[in-house]
Design an enzyme around this catalytic site. Structure first.
Site, PDB file in Angstrom:
ATOM      1  N   ASP A  94       7.873 -21.846  17.200  1.00 49.40           N
ATOM      2  CA  ASP A  94       6.788 -20.865  17.323  1.00 49.40           C
ATOM      3  C   ASP A  94       5.982 -20.725  16.047  1.00 49.40           C
ATOM      4  O   ASP A  94       6.345 -21.260  15.000  1.00 49.40           O
ATOM      5  CB  ASP A  94       7.353 -19.496  17.750  1.00 49.40           C
ATOM      6  CG  ASP A  94       8.640 -19.124  17.018  1.00 49.40           C
ATOM      7  OD1 ASP A  94       8.884 -19.682  15.926  1.00 49.40           O
ATOM      8  OD2 ASP A  94       9.396 -18.296  17.523  1.00 49.40           O
ATOM      9  N   ASN A 137      16.173  -7.715  19.962  1.00 46.66           N
ATOM     10  CA  ASN A 137      15.892  -7.341  21.350  1.00 46.66           C
ATOM     11  C   ASN A 137      16.234  -8.473  22.331  1.00 46.66           C
ATOM     12  O   ASN A 137      15.860  -8.422  23.489  1.00 46.66           O
ATOM     13  CB  ASN A 137      14.416  -6.951  21.504  1.00 46.66           C
ATOM     14  CG  ASN A 137      13.473  -8.104  21.201  1.00 46.66           C
ATOM     15  OD1 ASN A 137      13.905  -9.208  20.857  1.00 46.66           O
ATOM     16  ND2 ASN A 137      12.177  -7.853  21.319  1.00 46.66           N
ATOM     17  N   HIS A 191      15.181 -11.612  22.071  1.00 43.10           N
ATOM     18  CA  HIS A 191      14.164 -12.662  22.240  1.00 43.10           C
ATOM     19  C   HIS A 191      14.677 -13.990  21.699  1.00 43.10           C
ATOM     20  O   HIS A 191      15.511 -14.050  20.811  1.00 43.10           O
ATOM     21  CB  HIS A 191      12.805 -12.264  21.646  1.00 43.10           C
ATOM     22  CG  HIS A 191      12.697 -12.284  20.162  1.00 43.10           C
ATOM     23  ND1 HIS A 191      11.831 -11.469  19.461  1.00 43.10           N
ATOM     24  CD2 HIS A 191      13.322 -13.023  19.198  1.00 43.10           C
ATOM     25  CE1 HIS A 191      11.922 -11.722  18.174  1.00 43.10           C
ATOM     26  NE2 HIS A 191      12.821 -12.648  17.977  1.00 43.10           N
ATOM     27  N   GLU A 214       9.658 -12.740  24.519  1.00 45.83           N
ATOM     28  CA  GLU A 214      10.070 -11.345  24.407  1.00 45.83           C
ATOM     29  C   GLU A 214      10.572 -10.815  25.757  1.00 45.83           C
ATOM     30  O   GLU A 214      10.169 -11.337  26.814  1.00 45.83           O
ATOM     31  CB  GLU A 214       8.865 -10.497  23.967  1.00 45.83           C
ATOM     32  CG  GLU A 214       8.298 -10.858  22.599  1.00 45.83           C
ATOM     33  CD  GLU A 214       9.075 -10.252  21.433  1.00 45.83           C
ATOM     34  OE1 GLU A 214      10.316 -10.126  21.519  1.00 45.83           O
ATOM     35  OE2 GLU A 214       8.446  -9.913  20.426  1.00 45.83           O
TER      36      GLU A 214
END
Ligand code: F6R
Length: 240
Positions: A67, A136, A138, A143
């Site tokens: 990414d 979280n 991800h 996400e």
């Protein structure tokens, strides 16, 4: 999922570097999938040391990063291209023209995302994908959401991720709110996946990944559908 529990971060980095080095020895022209963030920094240090000692060569290696922030210049000191140069590429004998990071300045994300996935396929697919995990859950910048996107795409970062990553920027307001990320489908196509996690702040995400449910609200849970995933973690990430 195979789990390797380590005593500390040093050992996590060593175990991960060994897996990468073993692949590079067995397949010198391997395709590596690489991650940024703080977790793999120790592994990159070990790989640089091994390369300097002549134990491994990056000469024929191709790499694809997961990414990149969007929009961001590749020369920005918080861009993931800059991170990769600083932590690995500038210190090893890799051919930089064979190192790929999603283009943080793309004007045509749909076209470039599809081209990124097609290039990975054309290179023979990713032999070994290194991953970190968000607090979280991800993976890459996939996400938690109602639906996940299979291919490489532009996404909005959640408040949790912007907060977590603000430690690298002068202020939270400077953190880009979007990113260009490989999709869960692109990631799941890797032949082997190595996920690194350390510290109690990763425990909730790791625990959810390891429980029995698969849910888009914790993208890491999809890794349970892959047949060759190794989690390398410390006891804090595993047990809290
Ligand atoms: C980085 C990436 C992210 C990180 C994750 C954990 O390329 O794709 O998913 O792996 O945010 O980041 P750290 O390691 O900084 O805790």
């Amino acid at each position: 999922m195979k789990i390797i529990v380590c005593e500390n971060y040093e050992e996590i980095s060593q175990e991960a570097a060994k897996l990468v080095a073993d692949l590079m020895t067995a397949k010198p022209d391997c395709v590596l999938g690489l991650a940024t963030g703080s977790t793999p920094v120790g592994m990159y240090k070990k790989l640089v040391e091994m390369n300097k000692k002549g134990e491994i060569s990056f000469e024929k290696v191709t790499s694809y990063n997961l990414d990149e922030y969007y929009p961001i210049e590749p020369t920005h000191d918080q861009s993931y291209r800059y991170f990769m140069n600083q932590n690995l590429f500038d210190h090893v004998n890799i051919d930089k023209s064979k190192t790929f990071v999603p283009n943080g300045l793309t004007k045509d994300p749909a076209k470039e995302g599809a081209a990124y996935d097609a290039a990975i396929d054309a290179a023979g697919g990713i032999d070994l994908q290194i991953l970190g995990i968000g607090q979280n859950g991800h993976i890459g910048f996939n996400e938690p959401d109602d639906a996940l996107i299979a291919g490489t795409h532009i996404t909005s970062l959640t408040e949790n991720t912007i907060e977590a990553n603000s430690r690298f920027f002068a202020s939270k307001a400077d953190v880009p709110t979007q990113a260009f990320t490989m999709g869960m489908g692109s990631i799941m196509k890797a032949k082997k996946i190595v996920l690194l996690a350390n510290g109690t702040n990763k425990h909730a995400a790791v625990a959810q990944m390891l429980d029995d449910k698969i849910t888009t609200s914790c993208p890491a849970t999809f890794l349970k559908l892959h047949k060759d995933v190794i989690l390398i973690c410390d006891k804090a990430a595993l047990n809290g």
